[in-house]
Scaffold this active site. Sequence first.
Site, PDB file in Angstrom:
ATOM      1  CB  CYS A   1      64.925  14.338 -37.855  1.00  0.00           C
ATOM      2  SG  CYS A   1      63.542  15.634 -38.114  1.00  0.00           S
TER       3      CYS A   1
ATOM      4  CB  CYS B   1      62.151  16.684 -35.441  1.00  0.00           C
ATOM      5  SG  CYS B   1      64.115  16.759 -36.003  1.00  0.00           S
TER       6      CYS B   1
ATOM      7  CE  LYS C   1      60.153  18.090 -30.766  1.00  0.00           C
ATOM      8  NZ  LYS C   1      61.383  18.491 -30.764  1.00  0.00           N
TER       9      LYS C   1
ATOM     10  CE1 TYR D   1      66.088  22.955 -29.184  1.00  0.00           C
ATOM     11  CE2 TYR D   1      68.382  23.196 -28.407  1.00  0.00           C
ATOM     12  CZ  TYR D   1      67.407  23.427 -29.485  1.00  0.00           C
ATOM     13  OH  TYR D   1      67.909  24.288 -30.141  1.00  0.00           O
TER      14      TYR D   1
ATOM     15  CD  GLU E   1      61.685  19.585 -27.723  1.00  0.00           C
ATOM     16  OE1 GLU E   1      61.978  20.684 -28.411  1.00  0.00           O
ATOM     17  OE2 GLU E   1      62.151  18.476 -28.313  1.00  0.00           O
TER      18      GLU E   1
ATOM     19  CG  HIS F   1      44.548  42.946 -33.714  1.00  0.00           C
ATOM     20  ND1 HIS F   1      45.217  42.938 -32.374  1.00  0.00           N
ATOM     21  CD2 HIS F   1      43.468  43.456 -33.231  1.00  0.00           C
ATOM     22  CE1 HIS F   1      44.491  43.195 -31.486  1.00  0.00           C
ATOM     23  NE2 HIS F   1      43.234  43.222 -31.821  1.00  0.00           N
TER      24      HIS F   1
ATOM     25  CD  GLU G   1      48.112  42.176 -32.536  1.00  0.00           C
ATOM     26  OE1 GLU G   1      48.365  42.977 -33.327  1.00  0.00           O
ATOM     27  OE2 GLU G   1      47.375  41.466 -31.955  1.00  0.00           O
TER      28      GLU G   1
END
Length: 494
Positions: free
Chosen positions: A82, A87, A90, A224, A228, A469, A474
């Site tokens: 990672c 992660c 990346k 993935y 990515e 909002h 939302e």
Amino acid sequence: MAAMAAALRGPAGCFRWQTRALAGGVRGAAAGQRDYDLLVIGGGSGGLACAKEAAQLGSKVAVVDYVDPSPRGTRWGLGGTCVNVGCIPKKLMHQAALLGGLIRDARHYGWEVAQPVPHDWRKMAEAVQNHVKSLNWGHRVQLQDRKVKYFNIKASFVNEHTVCGVAKGGKETLLSADHIVIATGGRPRYPTHIEGALEYGITSDDIFWLKESPGKTLVVGASYVALECAGFLTGIGLDTTVLMRSIPLRGFDQQMSSLVTEHMESHGTRFLRGCILSHVRRLSDGQLQVTWEDQASGKEDTGAFDTVLWAIGRVPQTRSLNLEKAGVDTNPDSQKILVDAREATSVPHIYAIGDVAEGRPELTPTAIMAGKLLAQRLFGGSSDLMDYDNVPTTVFTPLEYGCVGLSEEEAVARHGQEHVEMVCLREPPQLVLGLHFLGPNAGEVTQGFALGIKCRASYAQVMRTVGIHPTCSEEVVKVRISKRSGLDPTVTGC
Ligand code: FAD
Ligand code: NDP
């Protein structure tokens, strides 16, 4: 600096450990005479979390971590996949790509930015690599602070309580422990049967550490890692092609996956669908000539690229562990370690967590939580088990895709078409089975809704949640049109 140099030289007193363990015979030292309460093999997401938690609970802990260089010779420090090749680099490169888009948009908001804006790979890579190095150092300091002993050695089992570690220079260290946690993760898979694949191709273990731009790139794979990487390479302005043999993002909701790839395609990533790569050769000008076959037409085609990036899955790091010496069972197909709900292997005091364990999601937060909970059960009197259901995740493609729970396909397969509407059960209380979000900051959005799903939120409860909002999130609490209704869900106002 002194601590770093000492660690590079290897642990002081290693011969003492060696002598003690050897004196213990083949079965190792007896309980109470072992070197550690807990020995963790693998200093990545899961291993470090487990070791730190166990030490905080007062136990005597050691972590061994060793990174074999990639076939291209790329090396990195403590922290596992990672931090070094997953992660973190990346997400930073993904962010670099998003920034490019924002700069292009900025002129519509009145910013007078000269176009085009060139991107400098060297600068980005240097910044990313320096950040990763600072994290490596941070992990070292955290281990020291918690009095976890760290060994930069490659471990393999001698017996069920003893591990032999080999340092870079070949020096051996024997370590024994009452409990052993295997958290050795995985490494990218190479297609060994394809001519030129290993010789000329790179993987995610290399891409983040390249000093120079990869240039025109062919990414092989469609999950993935592939999407990515292809996403950020395109985003920073590189000519990028994805070669996929079947469907994108297998296992994910396929309607959402198609939207992800359609968006990528509309933003410049080329897709070669239903194709199988047959060989890679070096051309006289230094470029790589790639040959593939279109499965539908049977036709062969070629293209020239500067880089071929294999992103075709990962292999668990179990082969060199000598698991048979300890009696730890693996799945012969996946090579992953078989575990039960307590993360215990076929040997009760040996555990496996993270990517190396069979049937677990290959994600950092699950490895970390599994590691912490395991330490708490071993040394904190806890009985809490890791819950692997409803684990949220996000694919950091240019149009990010976050999800938690079941895909529509899984929901229908489990509950039947007639019982499912909008990945919710149709019968009251209309339990939400899965939530899928495409849009900016999908990880942030999905993280929040994941709590609702964990608490078994119903569709009615989601609809009673007041939106914020104007936000993208939302939209989730405003979803009122289902596929079954046949109505057009296009948003025309706010
Ligand atoms: P690892 O982090 O892989 O650590 C294992 C460590 O053990 C390594 O340092 C290894 O070298 C060492 N080791 C192996 N064998 C031995 C041995 N015999 N002796 C000593 N040490 C050994 N997950 C997310 O949640 N979000 C993301 O955005 C994300 N992005 C990713 C991007 C990429 C390109 C990749 C490849 C993965 C990504 N992941 C992501 C997955 C995530 O990185 C892994 O799930 C996670 O790192 C697994 O942690 P682990 O502790 O199981 O193993
Ligand atoms: P996956 O195993 O998820 O996917 C492998 C991909 O490669 C599939 O598209 C597969 O196609 C394709 N493939 C396999 N073999 C070949 C071949 N011989 N030729 C061509 N294509 C092939 O691997 P990844 O490396 O993408 O990801 C590993 C794990 O890492 C993920 O499961 C995920 O948990 C984790 N990860 C998480 C991220 C995140 O959280 N954002 C990011 C990156 C990784 P097919 O479908 O046809 O089999």
